[in-house]
Design a protein around this motif. Structure first.
Motif, mmCIF file in Angstrom:
data_model
loop_
_atom_site.group_PDB
_atom_site.id
_atom_site.type_symbol
_atom_site.label_atom_id
_atom_site.label_comp_id
_atom_site.label_asym_id
_atom_site.label_seq_id
_atom_site.Cartn_x
_atom_site.Cartn_y
_atom_site.Cartn_z
ATOM 1 N N GLY A 155 -11.387 -3.660 3.347
ATOM 2 C CA GLY A 155 -10.430 -3.394 2.268
ATOM 3 C C GLY A 155 -10.915 -2.449 1.198
ATOM 4 N N LYS A 203 -13.627 -2.100 -0.400
ATOM 5 C CA LYS A 203 -14.500 -2.534 -1.476
ATOM 6 C C LYS A 203 -15.271 -3.790 -1.094
ATOM 7 C CE LYS A 203 -14.574 -3.982 -6.169
ATOM 8 N NZ LYS A 203 -14.215 -3.644 -7.504
ATOM 9 N N TYR A 204 -14.619 -4.649 -0.342
ATOM 10 C CA TYR A 204 -15.158 -5.988 -0.119
ATOM 11 C C TYR A 204 -15.985 -6.056 1.159
ATOM 12 C CZ TYR A 204 -11.473 -6.681 -3.482
ATOM 13 O OH TYR A 204 -10.694 -6.584 -4.600
ATOM 14 N N LEU A 258 -3.138 -3.809 3.986
ATOM 15 C CA LEU A 258 -3.386 -3.786 2.540
ATOM 16 C C LEU A 258 -2.716 -2.612 1.845
ATOM 17 C CD1 LEU A 258 -7.207 -4.542 2.474
ATOM 18 C CD2 LEU A 258 -5.373 -6.097 1.864
ATOM 19 N N ILE A 259 -2.370 -1.559 2.588
ATOM 20 C CA ILE A 259 -1.864 -0.350 1.937
ATOM 21 C C ILE A 259 -0.348 -0.306 1.862
ATOM 22 C CG2 ILE A 259 -3.907 1.024 2.448
ATOM 23 C CD1 ILE A 259 -2.502 2.220 4.775
ATOM 24 N N LEU A 314 -4.114 -8.022 -3.158
ATOM 25 C CA LEU A 314 -5.380 -8.109 -3.889
ATOM 26 C C LEU A 314 -5.191 -7.889 -5.381
ATOM 27 C CD1 LEU A 314 -7.510 -6.018 -1.408
ATOM 28 C CD2 LEU A 314 -7.756 -8.459 -1.818
ATOM 29 N N TYR A 315 -3.996 -7.471 -5.799
ATOM 30 C CA TYR A 315 -3.780 -7.094 -7.189
ATOM 31 C C TYR A 315 -3.284 -8.258 -8.051
ATOM 32 C CZ TYR A 315 -4.679 -2.503 -5.447
ATOM 33 O OH TYR A 315 -5.306 -1.437 -4.867
ATOM 34 N N CYS A 353 -2.707 4.971 0.427
ATOM 35 C CA CYS A 353 -4.084 4.617 0.738
ATOM 36 C C CYS A 353 -4.674 3.824 -0.417
ATOM 37 C CB CYS A 353 -4.922 5.865 1.016
ATOM 38 S SG CYS A 353 -4.870 7.076 -0.279
ATOM 39 N N ILE A 354 -5.749 3.119 -0.130
ATOM 40 C CA ILE A 354 -6.536 2.530 -1.202
ATOM 41 C C ILE A 354 -7.925 3.142 -1.134
ATOM 42 C CG2 ILE A 354 -5.230 0.397 -1.466
ATOM 43 C CD1 ILE A 354 -7.234 -1.027 0.218
ATOM 44 N N ILE A 355 -8.517 3.356 -2.305
ATOM 45 C CA ILE A 355 -9.786 4.071 -2.371
ATOM 46 C C ILE A 355 -10.722 3.312 -3.300
ATOM 47 C CG2 ILE A 355 -10.901 6.258 -2.951
ATOM 48 C CD1 ILE A 355 -8.294 7.677 -2.360
ATOM 49 N N GLY A 356 -11.880 2.918 -2.775
ATOM 50 C CA GLY A 356 -12.880 2.194 -3.565
ATOM 51 C C GLY A 356 -13.490 3.078 -4.635
ATOM 52 N N GLU A 357 -14.314 2.494 -5.500
ATOM 53 C CA GLU A 357 -14.864 3.203 -6.657
ATOM 54 C C GLU A 357 -15.715 4.417 -6.275
ATOM 55 O OE1 GLU A 357 -14.796 -0.114 -6.493
ATOM 56 O OE2 GLU A 357 -14.601 -0.991 -8.490
#
Lengths: 371, 428
Positions: free
Chosen positions: B34, B36-37, B257-258, B266-267, B294-298
């Motif tokens: 996901g 980040k995790y 997740l997207i 997750l939000y 999309c989701i993008i980690g830090e």
């Protein structure tokens, strides 16, 4: 350990306008994921200074929240640690901190009980990376009484800084605090190294003479008597204590060389961990030349902007050349340009905000109905 | 005396061989998920959110990444004066020294750990599922039924029931029968591998069965308990729960997740998932970039185009690169003009300029057609893919590959290059 640290984070500046209504400058969110004081704190920990006092006064609560645990900067240890010193009433004293020197004086017992030979004093509103050990080595080599870290001013306005002039040996010969007309563009960064016993002696003397300011009453007053040296840095340094410089410093992080310097090279800048999910970019969004922090959900258009943590940008929004602070909800079809939007704010759908001459600070304080 | 009402034992020792090269170097619970995790963050966060502050994590296969990730448990607030998280690897003892030979055997070897907390109940978890669950509610159910064992179950579609361990219950929820992957299932309640045992029952049963080789909860412990007339109950869970045991389900769960409003969200504020995040800076999305769905980690730097993908922290995607329907894990790099389609790139992978991944027709994988399926390109940790090569579907790559590894600059669909580590043969 050779030094203890003191971070002066008590001040306010009316040139921060409404942004300092609810927080100290040192607690200003920076570069998407950080707060201003993280830079000084991380420099301390990366320089292996294990014992740090943060002197707070103005809107101290905002800093307390951020510093509620010292573990993020690795100060959670048995030797040393992070000390928060807001002003307090004692049998001898019922004053607020009347100046930087007074703030140190009111916590002098902490300095007396320390055993480290040196003290590094920094301010909470500088954005930079620096290994204080290098300054300390320089200080010892020059047999200085006080070493002042200085830099060449990047913007034209030196009048909000301490301006100084050094001789060939780097000894400071002239030092003007916030001069109307300046003779030099070398400015003090508000970072000093000084022997602990020397500092105690000077601060005690100041207090006897009812003088309260470290710059005016120690640096300037003693400059011909004591060996006060300048240590010049030419790496990135910026002070954020006006709205313009705050805005520009954040925007500097859109430049690859600034990001590289702070995020990828050398030592790490630490901050309190927030446990946000990754940033989410929904279909239909368009993001160009922007920083987007964790926990954001982006639906609209974002250009040349810094979007802090947990911001929601609605459909068909247009955000340009702006800074959106933490936890802001922006409703659909909103236009935001040349603005700083205050944290935890809720911007209703179809709003229009544009800074026409300079930067507009947006504070709406609308109710938010959580979903 | 130290006393904890319920403690958790988290089984995290498995390799997860069906994840192929992704688990070449790490245990399955330590695989990223996901953006980040890591997979183990979900049961660990569930524990702390459910008020369980004492967790034993049983490790065996490749534990380094897992140990580093968990540390003293700070991200999950599991750094405690009493209790907290403890890593429990197999250890040497006088007499017999064993690896963990089965799920229940691993728990048996740590009876002493559990004993020191005087628990009334022990929660057994596995480290390879994605879900949010309040174990305290399950415990209430356990107590209300005066149960000896409570097994969390999930209703699954009847036609899929034959892939699961099925629990047959009476009207009260008491379990009357088990069916392991039955041809004609008598119920659609699939076991989720989450059990609450009353401590005396667990202790006595494990001591009784300790000589059984490969002692396993599903195969040995639960049937034994039922034969002994213990009260076994099924606790029905109706939330999102995903086994990410295969590359296909792992990819699918990431892609879910997207969605604009994902089923697994997750939000939400109230049931946070915690993880160790070493990477703090925000993402930079450049002028040349396109990001959509999309989701993008830090700390990622995106100069190229990203569609329909899950991107991990500190990933760099260069200008002109196109990433589509893919998972890119932390610190990976996608070079200029590269095309990444339907791929899983593990940590610290480098894809050379103008390389093309995931093109051509599907073909069954020559090494392991079951593992490397679903039309995916799977690239293991620290792998390097040279510039300009073309890589087909159902392929696997592990190690620093060079142009010489690609005849005619191509890796055909169904092929694999596995340069270090063991070849993932048919047998596994």
């Amino acid at each position: 350990m050779r030094a203890v640290g003191i971070i002066l984070a008590g001040g306010n500046n009316n040139r921060m306008r409404e942004l300092s209504n609810k927080r100290a400058i040192a607690a200003m969110p920076m570069a998407g994921s950080y707060r201003a004081i993280d830079f000084a704190l991380s420099n301390m920990t990366n320089s292996h200074i294990q014992k740090v006092a943060v002197l707070t006064q103005y809107n101290a609560r905002s800093l307390n929240e951020h510093l509620s645990s010292s573990k993020w900067w690795d100060f959670g240890r048995k030797q040393g640690g992070l000390f928060l010193f807001p002003p307090t009433i004692t049998a001898q004293n019922s004053w607020w901190y009347r100046g930087t020197a007074d703030a140190i004086y009111q916590n002098l017992s902490w300095l007396r009980q320390s055993h480290e030979p040196y003290v590094v004093i920094a301010s909470g509103d500088g954005i930079y990376k620096l290994d204080y050990n290098k300054v300390l080595e320089y200080h010892i080599k020059k047999r200085a009484d006080v070493t002042v870290v200085c830099t060449e001013c990047r913007d034209d306005d030196v009048s909000r800084f301490g301006v100084l002039k050094m001789n060939e040996d780097c000894r400071i010969e002239e030092f003007d605090e916030k001069p109307m007309i300046s003779k030099s563009n070398v400015i003090s960064t508000g970072i000093y190294v000084i022997r602990r016993r020397q500092l105690i002696e000077m601060i005690e003397r100041c207090e006897q003479e009812e003088r309260w300011d470290f710059v005016k009453d120690i640096l300037i007053r003693y400059k011909d008597l004591k060996r006060i040296y300048g240590y010049k840095i030419n790496t990135y340094w910026s002070n954020i204590s006006t709205v313009e410089s705050y805005f520009n410093t954040n925007m500097d992080f859109l430049k690859p060389e600034v990001r590289d310097y702070f995020f990828h090279q050398g030592s790490t800048i630490y901050t309190k961990i927030d446990d946000n999910p990754p940033a989410k970019f929904n279909p239909g969004c368009s993001v160009k030349n922007s920083l987007v922090a964790s926990g954001c959900i982006i639906n609209g258009t974002v250009e040349n902007s810094v979007i802090f943590k947990k911001v929601f940008v609605g459909n068909n929004c247009y955000i340009r050349n702006s800074i959106i602070l933490n936890d802001v909800y922006i409703g659909d079809n909103t236009h935001i340009e040349n603005c700083v939007v205050e944290s935890r704010d809720t911007i209703r759908a179809n709003s229009y905000h544009c800074g026409e001459n300079g930067i507009k600070i947006v504070i709406e304080k609308n109710e938010r109905y959580s979903i | 005396m130290i006393k904890k009402e319920m403690i958790a034992m988290l089984l995290a020792g498995g390799q997860g061989s069906r994840l192929g090269v992704l688990t070449d170097n790490v245990a399955k619970p330590a695989v990223s998920f996901g953006g980040k995790y890591r997979i183990i963050d979900f049961p660990l966060s569930n524990c702390i959110n459910s008020g369980i502050d004492t967790v034993g994590v049983l490790t065996q296969y490749r534990p380094l990444r897992l140990n580093t990730h968990i540390g003293i448990g700070i991200p999950w607030d599991l750094d405690r004066n009493v209790g907290g998280v403890t890593i429990l690897p197999p250890y040497e003892k006088i007499g017999n020294t064993d690896w963990y030979t089965g799920t229940a055997n691993a728990i048996y070897q740590n009876l002493e750990y559990m004993e020191q907390y005087n628990p009334d109940y022990v929660l057994i978890l596995s480290g390879d599922h994605i879900y949010k669950m309040d174990y305290e509610v399950m415990l209430d159910y356990h107590k209300a039924n005066n149960a000896d064992v409570t097994i969390a179950v999930m209703p699954v579609p009847m036609e899929e029931a034959s892939r699961f361990g099925i629990m047959v219950t009476d009207d009260t929820g008491r379990i009357t029968d088990f069916q392991e992957k039955p041809e004609h299932p008598a119920s659609n309640l699939a076991s989720m591998g989450i059990y609450i045992f009353s401590w005396p029952v667990l202790k006595n049963t494990l001591e009784k069965l300790k000589d059984q080789s490969g002692l396993d909860f599903g195969k040995h412990v639960l049937p034994y308990c039922r034969e002994q007339g213990k009260r076994l109950f099924a606790y029905e869970f109706n939330g999102y729960w995903k086994d990410v045991g295969t590359l296909g389900s792992y990819w699918q769960a990431n892609m879910e997740l997207i969605d604009v409003i994902p089923e697994f969200n997750l939000y939400e504020e109230f049931w946070k998932i915690y993880t160790r995040g070493d990477i703090i800076p925000p993402d930079y999305i450049a002028d040349s970039a396109v990001v959509s769905k999309c989701i993008i980690g830090e700390g990622a730097e995106i100069y190229g185009e990203v569609y329909n993908s899950v991107i991990g922290p500190a990933v760099r995607i260069e200008e002109g690169a196109v990433v589509r329907d893919s998972i890119v894990m932390q610190e990976s790099f996608v070079g200029r003009g590269a095309q990444v389609n339907r791929s899983i790139l593990a940590q610290n992978v480098a894809v050379g300029d103008h390389a093309v991944l995931g093109v051509g027709e599907d073909a069954p994988n020559v090494y392991n057609k079951k593992v490397y399926a679903f039309g995916l390109v799977t690239v293991g940790e620290n792998s390097v893919i040279p510039s300009g090569v073309r890589i087909g579907r159902n392929t696997a790559i592990l190690g620093e590959t060079t142009r010489d590894d690609y005849p005619n600059g191509e890796l055909a669909s169904g092929d694999a290059i596995i340069k270090h580590g063991e070849k993932d043969g048919e047998s596994s």
